[in-house]
Design an enzyme around this catalytic site. Structure first.
Site, mmCIF file in Angstrom:
data_model
loop_
_atom_site.group_PDB
_atom_site.id
_atom_site.type_symbol
_atom_site.label_atom_id
_atom_site.label_comp_id
_atom_site.label_asym_id
_atom_site.label_seq_id
_atom_site.Cartn_x
_atom_site.Cartn_y
_atom_site.Cartn_z
ATOM 1 N N ARG A 229 53.367 63.886 80.695
ATOM 2 C CA ARG A 229 54.510 64.803 80.670
ATOM 3 C C ARG A 229 54.816 65.299 82.085
ATOM 4 N NH1 ARG A 229 53.234 69.898 77.733
ATOM 5 N NH2 ARG A 229 53.326 70.870 79.782
ATOM 6 N N HIS A 233 56.842 71.877 79.030
ATOM 7 C CA HIS A 233 56.859 71.696 77.574
ATOM 8 C C HIS A 233 58.199 72.144 76.997
ATOM 9 C CE1 HIS A 233 55.724 72.086 73.359
ATOM 10 N NE2 HIS A 233 56.109 73.359 73.402
ATOM 11 N N TYR A 242 48.663 75.243 84.639
ATOM 12 C CA TYR A 242 47.656 74.342 84.063
ATOM 13 C C TYR A 242 47.793 72.872 84.453
ATOM 14 C CZ TYR A 242 51.386 73.523 80.590
ATOM 15 O OH TYR A 242 52.572 73.223 79.969
#
Length: 327
Positions: A229, A233, A242
């Site tokens: 990714r 998100h 993160y």
């Protein structure tokens, strides 16, 4: 199966349409014109490639990451934009498009897809069902139930796992000890296939074989489309807490639309004029879509409760009465 030049161009057009929808949706969110949006940037090879293997009578069950997937079937962008705006016109009759409602709860649509696929088998309907979900869904009980049920019943289902390595901020390593997610298929007694999720032709070929297997009575297939990714998100997420920013930048250099574009140029199928036309068509569709969405009248607030209670609780009834008086 080798695709003809016209088919390759159509596949490219669909990828560009999905890409432009995603880019514009993020802008619209920042402008306050739609709500929180689940970003699908660099997932276009999976969405366009897999669905290109389906026929018009086959069904698609999307998760929130595949919210614009109806565009590949001609659904107006306004409809999907209205869904993200929370407007009633953002809901559609699934029978109109053979497209189930966008599923936000993780994995709960997998048993629904398995049930529809089994129903088609019972009725002798040659249709196939394709259900999309992320790697995080494979840690949910609903995924297990749906996959196991479909395998036992030999339902014509294609389970398409978009493994982008993250379940929001949870890395894949914190979800499973399985070496690959495709390995999970073994436990259900069905074929498991692993493909490059940024290679639209690899995704298409895996999906084509799975659809053909399902259509001819061979039962379900699990496809794991692997990538990383390279975008947040969702618009409410700040992944800098993160992720490895250097890896993200490297991954973005190999994004799937540009990768396919380079391939088609080298094959002599695509040129500057066709690239510009695909982009212009998609941007025009999005401008029209947001204009149509914003032209819809404001919905009646009472609709929020209309199908929630047979008899509204006193607090809700009082609130509705107050709303009606002020309106």
């Amino acid at each position: 199966m080798e695709l003809a030049a016209a088919e390759l161009l159509e596949l490219y057009r669909r990828m560009v349409l999905l890409r432009v929808f995603d880019e514009r949706a993020v802008v619209y969110h920042r402008q306050g014109r739609i709500g929180t949006y689940a970003i699908a940037w660099n997932h276009e090879a999976i969405q366009a490639g897999a669905t290109f293997a389906l026929g018009e009578d086959d069904w698609i069950f999307p998760s929130y990451r595949e919210s614009p997937i109806g565009l590949v079937r001609g659904m107006p962008p306004a409809t999907v934009l209205q869904w993200w705006r929370g407007h009633p016109s953002g809901w559609w009759n699934p029978l109109d498009w053979n497209l189930a409602s966008i599923c936000v709860p993780i994995g709960t649509h997998v048993p629904h897809a398995a049930g529809l696929a089994w129903g088609k088998k019972l009725k002798g309907d040659p249709g196939v069902v394709m259900v999309f979900f992320g790697d995080g869904a494979t840690s949910e009980g609903a995924f297990h139930e749906g996959a196991n049920f479909a395998a036992v019943m030999q339902a014509p289902l294609v389970l398409l796992c978009n493994n982008n390595s993250w379940a929001i901020s949870t890395p894949l390593s914190a979800q499973t000890r399985a070496e690959t997610l495709a390995d999970k298929a073994i436990g259900y007694g069905l074929p498991g296939v692993r493909v490059d999720g940024l290679d639209v032709l690899a995704v298409y070929e895996a999906a084509r074989e799975a659809v053909e297997r399902a259509r001819t009575g061979g039962g379900p297939t699990f496809i794991e489309a692997v990538h990383y990714r390279a975008a947040p998100h969702a618009t409410a997420d700040d992944p800098r807490a993160y992720i490895d920013l250097e890896r993200v930048e490297e991954e973005r250099k190999n994004e799937c639309v540009g990768r396919f574009e380079r391939y088609l140029r080298e094959a002599g199928v695509l040129d500057d004029e066709l690239v510009a036309q695909a982009r212009t068509d998609a941007e025009d569709a999005m401008r029209t879509g947001i204009a149509e969405a914003e032209a819809e009248p404001t919905p009646d607030p009472a609709l929020v409760f209309e199908h929630a209670y047979a008899e509204p609780p006193p607090e809700i009834a009082a609130m509705l009465a107050k709303e009606l008086r002020s309106g």
